[in-house]
Design a protein around this motif. Structure first.
Motif, short mmCIF file in Angstrom:
data_model
loop_
_atom_site.label_atom_id
_atom_site.label_comp_id
_atom_site.label_asym_id
_atom_site.label_seq_id
_atom_site.Cartn_x
_atom_site.Cartn_y
_atom_site.Cartn_z
N GLU A 283 2.13 -7.44 -5.20
CA GLU A 283 1.66 -6.07 -5.33
C GLU A 283 2.81 -5.09 -5.07
O GLU A 283 2.98 -4.08 -5.78
CB GLU A 283 0.53 -5.84 -4.34
N ALA A 284 3.58 -5.44 -4.02
CA ALA A 284 4.73 -4.56 -3.72
C ALA A 284 5.72 -4.55 -4.88
O ALA A 284 6.27 -3.50 -5.25
CB ALA A 284 5.41 -5.04 -2.43
N LYS A 285 5.92 -5.77 -5.42
CA LYS A 285 6.84 -5.88 -6.55
C LYS A 285 6.34 -5.05 -7.74
O LYS A 285 7.08 -4.31 -8.40
CB LYS A 285 7.01 -7.33 -6.92
N GLU A 286 5.04 -5.21 -8.01
CA GLU A 286 4.46 -4.46 -9.12
C GLU A 286 4.50 -2.95 -8.84
O GLU A 286 4.68 -2.13 -9.76
CB GLU A 286 3.03 -4.92 -9.35
N ALA A 287 4.34 -2.59 -7.58
CA ALA A 287 4.41 -1.16 -7.24
C ALA A 287 5.80 -0.61 -7.50
O ALA A 287 5.98 0.52 -8.00
CB ALA A 287 4.03 -0.96 -5.78
N VAL A 288 6.81 -1.45 -7.16
CA VAL A 288 8.19 -1.03 -7.44
C VAL A 288 8.39 -0.85 -8.93
O VAL A 288 9.00 0.14 -9.41
CB VAL A 288 9.18 -2.05 -6.86
#
Length: 843
Positions: free
Chosen positions: A39-44
């Motif tokens: 999720e964090a990766k996708e948020a980035v």
């Protein structure tokens, strides 16, 4: 034991279920963390896309980003909700399974209790019926015996009257014939007087008449002598018939007495077995109750842990929902302050990345520290275990040499624990006692293998050397001779193997090929031969446990033999090796193996002179082999491996029994002990003459029975003067004094003690009384005990003995050997190693 095993299995199953639940939870947790990272990766990536699209239309990009985030969040929420529902369902299923298991166990406990009560009631009814039957049989036996006694008395009176009538008739016949002879003599004298007065021409006729009368008289005298001889012959035959009738009556009385004693023994045995069954059932019931309580407590504990885990999951779920709500709220403010959010997210990402790197570094450092500490702890634990094992080996060696001191140290340690406030074994490591027993067993098995190898390398003494050494030996305890002892072991094994081999053929189920069966039988023979140095001492000890210490015994009945109770005690828990189980070697299997070993085929009964109700030595060997193959079955163990495994389990018991005889022989053969025997020989011989009940006319020398030995122990009050000497040692010390024969059942006198064996039994009694109490009995101590015991206790019996002034015999090991040669030992093989017929022994 079954309840404990079931509880252990249930514990293992529940531990596995708990471990599976933990693994599932950890899997879910890892998956959630991976999703958060994703999720964090996708948020980035979304932020980068928003930055790229910001120039084309910040509002449109922000709206699309928000919609994308909202869709992903909902999907993740749905997925997490599904996983939470599955976890809750799993917890609920585990709880229901535990409740069902508890209910099942409670039902089984109630069912076992009900069955035990029914069994107790049945046994009580059977015991009452048996008691009533025994009472009626006893009354019938008494009535029958009274009737037989009256019948014997009547027959004896009739025979006495017939004998008196025959004697009177014979006396009357003799008197009549004597009267007739007197009358004939007087008539002859009158006729001779008349002839003298007659004329001389009638002298020739008178002489002829006189010659005729003389011939008639001689014939009459011969007839009278013949009649007297016939009367005496009839009287002698009548007396022989009366004697036969009397002997038959006495034999019938002895047989009836033996039958009565056998009946009483059978009743006592049945009563004991009933009590034993009752005790075992009560123990099983108690164990089942304790196991059910422990299982219930454990189930409650697990239910509490599951409830705590459930609460922790719910708290974590609430925290997650709060975080998601906060994220949604923040995302809703994106259209208003997209730039501010972007900058904040960038700073947050940077902070998280930096924090993650710092955490990773710290985790690596902590892992390294843990590994170093674990290695150091493992090294320290290994060093500590090594030191403990060294101390245990030292304690084991000290305990083997000084068991009484070890017992005293154990009692002092227990008292010290009580003073410190410890409750007992629970304060120590739970695995210390089993580990100690395992170390003792390993050490004993190792020493057994070393002694077997040493005996295997030893050269056996020749037959001629053994004969000369034994026949010329005058010491009470001959000097230990390993070469001669090896010859004795070989003789005993070869005699027993002829019986064991035929009984083992039925146990070879998997070796169908004759050649394979022959090779396997040869391997078993070699293995059992090496184990006989341990089997014989073990048999000597166990065969004395089932003896009848009181009451007389016939010559053709042996009081020694291994009982079923001794076998079960040897294999069971407590003082035994505890190898009984519920699958392979059950109580029923042991009973069947005992019955099979105790059966004597008809071809083995030829020439048997002594019968034994319990297991003889070769039957005991057959029983042990059956136990080995039942406990360690094929194909997981070969026949030889099974035998080795059983004797490894028996190593402590075998070495203890062997040590009793070895230590006694080493101490008793010393010069000091021999000098003590010689100094008290007069008192010991007088005591032996007073107590021994078998007269020398029976076997050529006075012999002592087990009942005589018990009587002597009671008269001298050895249980009071030597508290460590228990009544259960009476038959054991008697057996330790007897010489070892290869074929005990083919000799009627092997179970009786001569004077030399009596001295050995006396030494064995004093030796055990000190060795069991103090853990050691040196030659000085034994010599002093012999002197004191003779002066204080034997001298009183010797003073009252009528044979105190008789010549004291100088006997050695050859005394009983010569007696056996003289009294028809049909298949005897004594300590010299002779095996064969009486003609071979005499040769």
């Amino acid at each position: 034991a079954a309840a404990a095993a079931a509880a252990a299995a249930e514990t293992v199953r529940k531990a596995e279920d708990e471990e599976k639940n933990n693994m599932a939870f950890e899997t879910v947790e890892r998956k959630r963390k991976l999703e958060e990272q994703q999720e964090a990766k996708e948020a980035v990536e979304a932020a980068a896309a928003a930055e790229a699209e910001r120039k084309a239309g910040e509002a449109e990009r922000a709206k699309r980003a928000f919609e994308a985030e909202e869709g992903k969040r909902k999907l993740k929420e749905e997925q997490k909700a599904t996983e939470a529902a599955e976890a809750a369902a799993a917890v609920e299923a585990a709880r229901k399974a535990d409740e069902e298991d508890k209910a099942k166990k409670a039902f089984e406990a109630e069912e076992r209790k009900r069955k035990l009560e029914e069994q107790k009631a049945t046994e009580a009814a059977e015991a009452a019926v048996a008691a009533e039957a025994a009472r009626k049989a006893d009354e019938e036996d008494k009535a029958k015996k009274a009737l037989e006694a009256e019948e014997r008395q009547r027959k004896l009176e009739e025979e006495q009257e017939a004998r008196e009538a025959a004697e009177a008739a014979a006396a009357a016949e003799v008197a009549r014939k004597a009267d007739e002879e007197d009358k004939a003599t007087k008539a002859l004298e009158a006729e001779e007087g008349t002839l003298k007065l007659a004329e001389e021409q009638k002298a020739t006729e008178a002489a002829e008449a006189a010659a005729s009368v003389e011939a008639a008289r001689k014939a009459d005298e011969e007839g009278q002598a013949k009649e007297v001889f016939e009367v005496e012959d009839r009287q002698r035959k009548l007396e022989e018939e009366v004697q036969k009738t009397t002997d038959a009556a006495e034999s019938a009385a002895v047989a009836a007495e033996a039958a009565r004693k056998a009946d009483e023994e059978d009743k006592a045995k049945k009563a004991f077995e009933a009590e034993e069954r009752k005790r075992k059932l009560e123990e099983e019931e108690q164990k089942a109750t304790e196991a059910a309580g422990a299982a219930a407590a454990k189930a409650e504990r697990k239910a509490g842990e599951a409830h705590k885990a459930k609460k922790a999951i719910e708290a974590e779920e609430r925290q997650r929902k709060l975080e998601e709500e906060q994220k949604a709220k923040d995302a809703a403010e994106v259209p208003v302050a997209a730039e501010a959010m972007r900058k904040a997210e960038e700073e947050q990402r940077n902070d998280r990345a930096l924090h993650a790197k710092e955490n990773a570094r710290k985790a690596e450092e902590e892992q390294k520290a843990i590994e170093v500490a674990g290695a150091a702890a493992a090294l320290g634990a290994a060093h500590k275990v090594s030191e403990e094992q060294k101390l245990k080996r030292t304690a084991i060696s000290s305990e083997a040499a000084h068991p009484a001191e070890a017992k005293q140290r154990t009692e002092e340690g227990a008292a010290h624990d009580v003073e410190k406030g410890h409750s007992g074994p629970a304060s120590a490591d739970a695995s210390a006692a089993p580990q100690h027993d395992k170390d003792c067993q390993d050490e004993a098995a190792k020493k057994m293998r070393e002694e077997e190898d040493e005996m295997r390398r030893l050269e056996e003494a020749s037959h001629q050397e053994a004969v000369e050494a034994i026949l010329h030996e005058t010491r009470v305890f001959p000097r230990p001779n390993q070469a001669r002892y090896k010859m004795v072991l070989r003789t005993c094994f070869e005699h027993d193997w002829e019986f064991v081999r035929h009984r083992l053929e039925d146990m070879f189920e998997h070796e169908e090929d004759l050649q394979e069966k022959g090779e396997c039988m040869h391997q078993v023979e070699v293995t059992v031969r090496s184990k006989y140095m341990w089997l014989i001492p073990l048999y000597r000890k166990l065969s004395s446990e089932g003896t009848e210490s009181s009451g007389s015994c016939k010559d053709n009945v042996s009081q020694f033999g291994v009982t079923l109770r001794s076998c079960v005690s040897l294999l069971g828990p407590g003082d035994g090796i505890d190898i009984l189980d519920k699958k392979r070697l059950t109580q029923t299997t042991v009973n069947e193996l005992y019955k099979y070993a105790n059966h004597m085929p008809p071809e083995h009964l030829d020439g048997l002179m002594v019968t034994c109700a319990n297991l003889s030595r070769h039957q005991f060997a057959t029983f042990l082999l059956g136990v080995a193959w039942a406990k360690y079955p094929y194909p997981s163990h070969s026949k030889v491996e099974a035998i080795d495994s059983l004797f490894e389990a028996l190593s402590v018991q075998c070495r203890r029994c062997s040590g009793d005889m070895t230590n006694l022989w080493q101490v008793g053969s010393s010069d000091k002990v021999q000098a003590a025997f010689e100094s008290i020989r007069h008192q010991t011989w007088s005591t032996y003459s007073a107590i021994a009940s078998l007269h020398e006319t029976k076997f050529g020398e006075k012999m002592m029975t087990l009942q005589d030995w018990l009587q002597l122990c009671n008269k001298t009050e050895v249980y009071t003067h030597y508290p460590a000497f228990k009544k259960r040692y009476v038959a054991y010390t008697y057996r330790m004094g007897l010489e070892m024969l290869a074929d005990e059942q083919y000799s009627t006198m092997w179970k009786y003690m001569n004077f030399n064996e009596f001295q050995r039994a006396l030494a064995a009694m004093l030796f055990l009384s000190t060795h069991r109490n103090e853990g050691n009995c040196s030659e000085d101590i034994l010599a002093e005990l012999l002197q004191k015991h003779s002066q204080r206790h034997l001298s009183q019996i010797a003073t009252r003995s009528r044979s105190s002034s008789a010549k004291v015999p100088v006997t050695g090991m050859a005394s009983k050997y010569r007696s056996q040669q003289s009294f028809g030992v049909r298949r005897s093989s004594n300590v010299l190693g002779h095996t064969g017929t009486r003609e071979r022994l005499n040769t």
